[in-house]
Structures are given as structure tokens and as C-alpha cells.
Scaffold this motif. Sequence first.
Motif, PDB file in Angstrom:
ATOM      1  N   LYS A 156      31.324 -17.300  50.003  1.00 21.60           N
ATOM      2  CA  LYS A 156      31.470 -16.505  48.784  1.00 21.60           C
ATOM      3  C   LYS A 156      31.640 -15.004  49.055  1.00 21.60           C
ATOM      4  O   LYS A 156      32.197 -14.275  48.242  1.00 21.60           O
ATOM      5  CB  LYS A 156      30.289 -16.732  47.854  1.00 21.60           C
ATOM      6  CG  LYS A 156      28.939 -16.302  48.401  1.00 21.60           C
ATOM      7  CD  LYS A 156      27.838 -16.654  47.418  1.00 21.60           C
ATOM      8  CE  LYS A 156      26.452 -16.274  47.983  1.00 21.60           C
ATOM      9  NZ  LYS A 156      25.383 -16.652  47.051  1.00 21.60           N
ATOM     10  N   ASN A 157      31.179 -14.506  50.196  1.00 18.59           N
ATOM     11  CA  ASN A 157      31.328 -13.090  50.500  1.00 18.59           C
ATOM     12  C   ASN A 157      32.785 -12.696  50.701  1.00 18.59           C
ATOM     13  O   ASN A 157      33.115 -11.514  50.730  1.00 18.59           O
ATOM     14  CB  ASN A 157      30.513 -12.725  51.742  1.00 18.59           C
ATOM     15  CG  ASN A 157      29.015 -12.834  51.493  1.00 18.59           C
ATOM     16  OD1 ASN A 157      28.554 -12.627  50.380  1.00 18.59           O
ATOM     17  ND2 ASN A 157      28.260 -13.167  52.527  1.00 18.59           N
ATOM     18  N   ASP A 158      33.645 -13.693  50.861  1.00 15.41           N
ATOM     19  CA  ASP A 158      35.069 -13.416  51.033  1.00 15.41           C
ATOM     20  C   ASP A 158      35.758 -13.120  49.701  1.00 15.41           C
ATOM     21  O   ASP A 158      36.908 -12.703  49.677  1.00 15.41           O
ATOM     22  CB  ASP A 158      35.773 -14.603  51.700  1.00 15.41           C
ATOM     23  CG  ASP A 158      35.289 -14.826  53.122  1.00 15.41           C
ATOM     24  OD1 ASP A 158      35.437 -15.962  53.595  1.00 15.41           O
ATOM     25  OD2 ASP A 158      34.778 -13.884  53.738  1.00 15.41           O
ATOM     26  N   PHE A 159      35.075 -13.366  48.592  1.00 16.88           N
ATOM     27  CA  PHE A 159      35.700 -13.233  47.278  1.00 16.88           C
ATOM     28  C   PHE A 159      34.998 -12.172  46.441  1.00 16.88           C
ATOM     29  O   PHE A 159      33.781 -11.980  46.529  1.00 16.88           O
ATOM     30  CB  PHE A 159      35.670 -14.575  46.545  1.00 16.88           C
ATOM     31  CG  PHE A 159      36.398 -15.676  47.279  1.00 16.88           C
ATOM     32  CD1 PHE A 159      37.779 -15.726  47.273  1.00 16.88           C
ATOM     33  CD2 PHE A 159      35.690 -16.639  47.985  1.00 16.88           C
ATOM     34  CE1 PHE A 159      38.450 -16.726  47.956  1.00 16.88           C
ATOM     35  CE2 PHE A 159      36.353 -17.643  48.673  1.00 16.88           C
ATOM     36  CZ  PHE A 159      37.748 -17.686  48.659  1.00 16.88           C
ATOM     37  N   SER A 160      35.786 -11.535  45.602  1.00 15.09           N
ATOM     38  CA  SER A 160      35.234 -10.500  44.730  1.00 15.09           C
ATOM     39  C   SER A 160      34.455 -11.082  43.565  1.00 15.09           C
ATOM     40  O   SER A 160      33.535 -10.464  43.052  1.00 15.09           O
ATOM     41  CB  SER A 160      36.373  -9.619  44.195  1.00 15.09           C
ATOM     42  OG  SER A 160      37.070  -9.004  45.246  1.00 15.09           O
ATOM     43  N   LEU A 161      34.826 -12.296  43.142  1.00 19.46           N
ATOM     44  CA  LEU A 161      34.184 -12.929  41.997  1.00 19.46           C
ATOM     45  C   LEU A 161      33.864 -14.379  42.317  1.00 19.46           C
ATOM     46  O   LEU A 161      34.721 -15.111  42.814  1.00 19.46           O
ATOM     47  CB  LEU A 161      35.110 -12.867  40.771  1.00 19.46           C
ATOM     48  CG  LEU A 161      34.652 -13.581  39.500  1.00 19.46           C
ATOM     49  CD1 LEU A 161      33.364 -12.951  38.962  1.00 19.46           C
ATOM     50  CD2 LEU A 161      35.740 -13.546  38.437  1.00 19.46           C
ATOM     51  N   CYS A 162      32.621 -14.803  42.069  1.00 17.07           N
ATOM     52  CA  CYS A 162      32.219 -16.199  42.260  1.00 17.07           C
ATOM     53  C   CYS A 162      31.423 -16.660  41.044  1.00 17.07           C
ATOM     54  O   CYS A 162      30.493 -15.978  40.608  1.00 17.07           O
ATOM     55  CB  CYS A 162      31.345 -16.359  43.501  1.00 17.07           C
ATOM     56  SG  CYS A 162      32.153 -15.949  45.050  1.00 17.07           S
ATOM     57  N   ILE A 163      31.798 -17.798  40.490  1.00 14.04           N
ATOM     58  CA  ILE A 163      31.018 -18.438  39.425  1.00 14.04           C
ATOM     59  C   ILE A 163      30.530 -19.762  39.998  1.00 14.04           C
ATOM     60  O   ILE A 163      31.324 -20.637  40.352  1.00 14.04           O
ATOM     61  CB  ILE A 163      31.853 -18.649  38.150  1.00 14.04           C
ATOM     62  CG1 ILE A 163      32.352 -17.292  37.626  1.00 14.04           C
ATOM     63  CG2 ILE A 163      31.022 -19.354  37.086  1.00 14.04           C
ATOM     64  CD1 ILE A 163      33.249 -17.401  36.408  1.00 14.04           C
ATOM     65  N   ASP A 164      29.233 -19.903  40.095  1.00 14.41           N
ATOM     66  CA  ASP A 164      28.628 -20.983  40.873  1.00 14.41           C
ATOM     67  C   ASP A 164      29.044 -22.372  40.431  1.00 14.41           C
ATOM     68  O   ASP A 164      29.421 -23.207  41.244  1.00 14.41           O
ATOM     69  CB  ASP A 164      27.101 -20.855  40.805  1.00 14.41           C
ATOM     70  CG  ASP A 164      26.404 -21.935  41.611  1.00 14.41           C
ATOM     71  OD1 ASP A 164      26.591 -21.958  42.843  1.00 14.41           O
ATOM     72  OD2 ASP A 164      25.679 -22.759  41.004  1.00 14.41           O
ATOM     73  N   ASN A 165      28.989 -22.672  39.139  1.00 12.66           N
ATOM     74  CA  ASN A 165      29.264 -24.043  38.687  1.00 12.66           C
ATOM     75  C   ASN A 165      30.103 -24.022  37.416  1.00 12.66           C
ATOM     76  O   ASN A 165      29.674 -23.501  36.384  1.00 12.66           O
ATOM     77  CB  ASN A 165      27.953 -24.790  38.426  1.00 12.66           C
ATOM     78  CG  ASN A 165      28.171 -26.299  38.308  1.00 12.66           C
ATOM     79  OD1 ASN A 165      29.300 -26.767  38.267  1.00 12.66           O
ATOM     80  ND2 ASN A 165      27.092 -27.057  38.268  1.00 12.66           N
ATOM     81  N   VAL A 166      31.295 -24.600  37.511  1.00 10.47           N
ATOM     82  CA  VAL A 166      32.199 -24.645  36.351  1.00 10.47           C
ATOM     83  C   VAL A 166      32.552 -26.088  35.979  1.00 10.47           C
ATOM     84  O   VAL A 166      33.500 -26.335  35.240  1.00 10.47           O
ATOM     85  CB  VAL A 166      33.484 -23.835  36.626  1.00 10.47           C
ATOM     86  CG1 VAL A 166      33.155 -22.360  36.818  1.00 10.47           C
ATOM     87  CG2 VAL A 166      34.235 -24.378  37.850  1.00 10.47           C
ATOM     88  N   THR A 167      31.778 -27.045  36.476  1.00 11.42           N
ATOM     89  CA  THR A 167      32.015 -28.466  36.191  1.00 11.42           C
ATOM     90  C   THR A 167      31.526 -28.799  34.787  1.00 11.42           C
ATOM     91  O   THR A 167      30.523 -28.258  34.321  1.00 11.42           O
ATOM     92  CB  THR A 167      31.284 -29.344  37.215  1.00 11.42           C
ATOM     93  OG1 THR A 167      31.384 -28.747  38.507  1.00 11.42           O
ATOM     94  CG2 THR A 167      31.855 -30.743  37.248  1.00 11.42           C
ATOM     95  N   ASP A 168      32.232 -29.707  34.107  1.00 10.11           N
ATOM     96  CA  ASP A 168      31.880 -30.045  32.734  1.00 10.11           C
ATOM     97  C   ASP A 168      30.576 -30.819  32.609  1.00 10.11           C
ATOM     98  O   ASP A 168      29.982 -30.871  31.534  1.00 10.11           O
ATOM     99  CB  ASP A 168      33.008 -30.869  32.090  1.00 10.11           C
ATOM    100  CG  ASP A 168      34.226 -30.014  31.765  1.00 10.11           C
ATOM    101  OD1 ASP A 168      34.129 -28.773  31.884  1.00 10.11           O
ATOM    102  OD2 ASP A 168      35.275 -30.583  31.400  1.00 10.11           O
ATOM    103  N   SER A 169      30.110 -31.464  33.684  1.00  9.15           N
ATOM    104  CA  SER A 169      28.877 -32.250  33.626  1.00  9.15           C
ATOM    105  C   SER A 169      28.108 -32.136  34.935  1.00  9.15           C
ATOM    106  O   SER A 169      28.709 -32.123  36.014  1.00  9.15           O
ATOM    107  CB  SER A 169      29.189 -33.728  33.347  1.00  9.15           C
ATOM    108  OG  SER A 169      28.038 -34.531  33.496  1.00  9.15           O
ATOM    109  N   GLU A 170      26.779 -32.092  34.830  1.00  3.75           N
ATOM    110  CA  GLU A 170      25.935 -32.077  36.023  1.00  3.75           C
ATOM    111  C   GLU A 170      25.898 -33.442  36.699  1.00  3.75           C
ATOM    112  O   GLU A 170      25.443 -33.568  37.833  1.00  3.75           O
ATOM    113  CB  GLU A 170      24.511 -31.657  35.653  1.00  3.75           C
ATOM    114  CG  GLU A 170      24.397 -30.215  35.161  1.00  3.75           C
ATOM    115  CD  GLU A 170      22.978 -29.842  34.833  1.00  3.75           C
ATOM    116  OE1 GLU A 170      22.076 -30.709  35.009  1.00  3.75           O
ATOM    117  OE2 GLU A 170      22.747 -28.699  34.404  1.00  3.75           O
ATOM    118  N   HIS A 171      26.345 -34.470  35.993  1.00  3.07           N
ATOM    119  CA  HIS A 171      26.271 -35.842  36.509  1.00  3.07           C
ATOM    120  C   HIS A 171      27.626 -36.340  37.020  1.00  3.07           C
ATOM    121  O   HIS A 171      27.839 -37.548  37.154  1.00  3.07           O
ATOM    122  CB  HIS A 171      25.747 -36.774  35.417  1.00  3.07           C
ATOM    123  CG  HIS A 171      24.469 -36.298  34.797  1.00  3.07           C
ATOM    124  ND1 HIS A 171      23.279 -36.282  35.471  1.00  3.07           N
ATOM    125  CD2 HIS A 171      24.213 -35.790  33.561  1.00  3.07           C
ATOM    126  CE1 HIS A 171      22.322 -35.807  34.691  1.00  3.07           C
ATOM    127  NE2 HIS A 171      22.867 -35.497  33.530  1.00  3.07           N
TER     128      HIS A 171
END
Length: 277
Positions: A156-171
Motif C-alpha cells: 500500500k505504500n506504493d499508492f497515494s490512496l488505499c481503501i481497505d475493503n470495497v467488497t459488497d459482502s464480508e462473506h
Amino acid sequence: MNQIATLGAMGTFSEIATKKYIEVSNKKSEISYYPTIRQVFKAIGQECNLGIVPIENTLDGFVQRTLDLLLESDFYIVNEIIIPIQFSFVANSQNISDIEKIYVQFKTRGQCYNFLDEFNQIKLITTESNSESFSQVKKGHIAEGAIIPRHLLDTKNDFSLCIDNVTDSEHNQTRFIVLAKSKDDYEIDKTYKTSIIILEGVADQAGVLSKILNEFSTKDINLKSIISRPTKQELGKYYFFIDIEGHKYEEEIREALDKIRKNNLVKILGSYSLLGD
């Protein structure tokens, strides 16, 4: 030593599934990477002994390319592997408003629909694998972002912006299948699933699907899933991909398939168990 054909490059979910197979099977194996599912299929029985490809996802359903290639090929499903799937978003700009392109794999898109729906003015570029999406954004173009496997956020240090989780479901999960040229085994103490393809044998025959399903129902055979796909040879002509509970050698399943064969073409893709069962 087994050579296993796998989709993508290092770091993909396909690689995770393949490594899990190697660990549980306890067989010395090497992984060969291919950029598309079709190329994985082409490698089986040629450069590689086995192939591992995605077939079904919790959020986005079946992988249609895999289903179509199963119809065309003569391989057997010998195992299935299920792994959890989560995605992250990375970009080379600190502000989302500056992003003009987002790279996303063709099946990943349907698993991150809610997040991507917010970007209706941004160009979405479809890729063949999550590793391709990652490679594209790694080039560093300021106005570009990508949906990538969450475990790749170690970089992630290679990118200016990181959003940890963008998945529609945790399952969210994806089912992978292990393909081989050899047929499946049968061990009485295992739980099996059998995958079959049925092609309609008589054009425009009324109630074809109903009659097929009735044969399974009469024998109390549990259908795990069913999906139709065009044969691509004639408009309105379909084949059915069906997963049923049990092994093809079991009497009820054998009798049901024998009756279905009287009016339809039946292709058994294999009877197999979940890896580790």
C-alpha cells in the motif's frame, strides 16, 4: 513433479487456491501461470498435469467462460477448493475526484458493484485477471486506480490512496475446480458432488427441462445448482450445467442419468469432493 496451470500471475486468488491444493494434497508441484482461463485449459495435458480455475462466486455467480470451456474440453473435475475473497481499491492520486480510469477484472466488477456504482462518470477498464489490474495501476499513472485482491495491500505504500475493503459482502467466497485428464476416484466415506452438462436432444420439444428435473426428483437427488448457457451454434439452443449431490456411481444417480440420456446428450464432468474432506 506435478505442473499446475493457474490463472494470472503471483498474488492472485487463483494462486492462493493452487497453493492450498498443493498444501492439502501433499504432492510436490510447481505452478505455471497463464493470463486467461482459456490458456489454462489449453495447458492441461500439454505443459501441465492439472489446471485450477474459478467456477463460481458468492456475489457474481458462475464464471461463464469456465462453463463454456468445460463444454468444449474433455477434462474431469477432480476436486473443488473454496477460499474467502475480499478486495481493496488503490489509486495513484490522493483524491478520488481526480481518477479517470479504474481497472477491474471481469468477475471482480460484480463483487464490488456498490463501490463502483459511485463512479458512473469514470471509465472502467475490464481486465482478464486481478494481477493484470494490479500491474496496470502499478505503472503509476496519476489519474488511474484499480480494484485488487485485499492481500496485495502489503504494497500500500506504493499508492497515494488505499481503501481497505470495497467488497459488497464480508462473506464473499469463490469456488475453484481442479481439472485433470484422468477420471475421478470413488471413496465410500467421502461426500461428493457431481457436475454434468446436458444438451437438449430434441429441438423445440415441450417441457425438456421439466422432464430432466423430474428424473432427479423421482430419485430424491438433490440439485445443488443449475444454469443454462447458449450453445453458440443455434439461436434458442441451450445446454444446462447442473451440480448434484452424490457420486455418479451411486445407483440412484446412475439410473436417473440413464433415463435422461434416452432423449438428451449427457456429459459427466466428474464426481469430486471439497478439498480437505
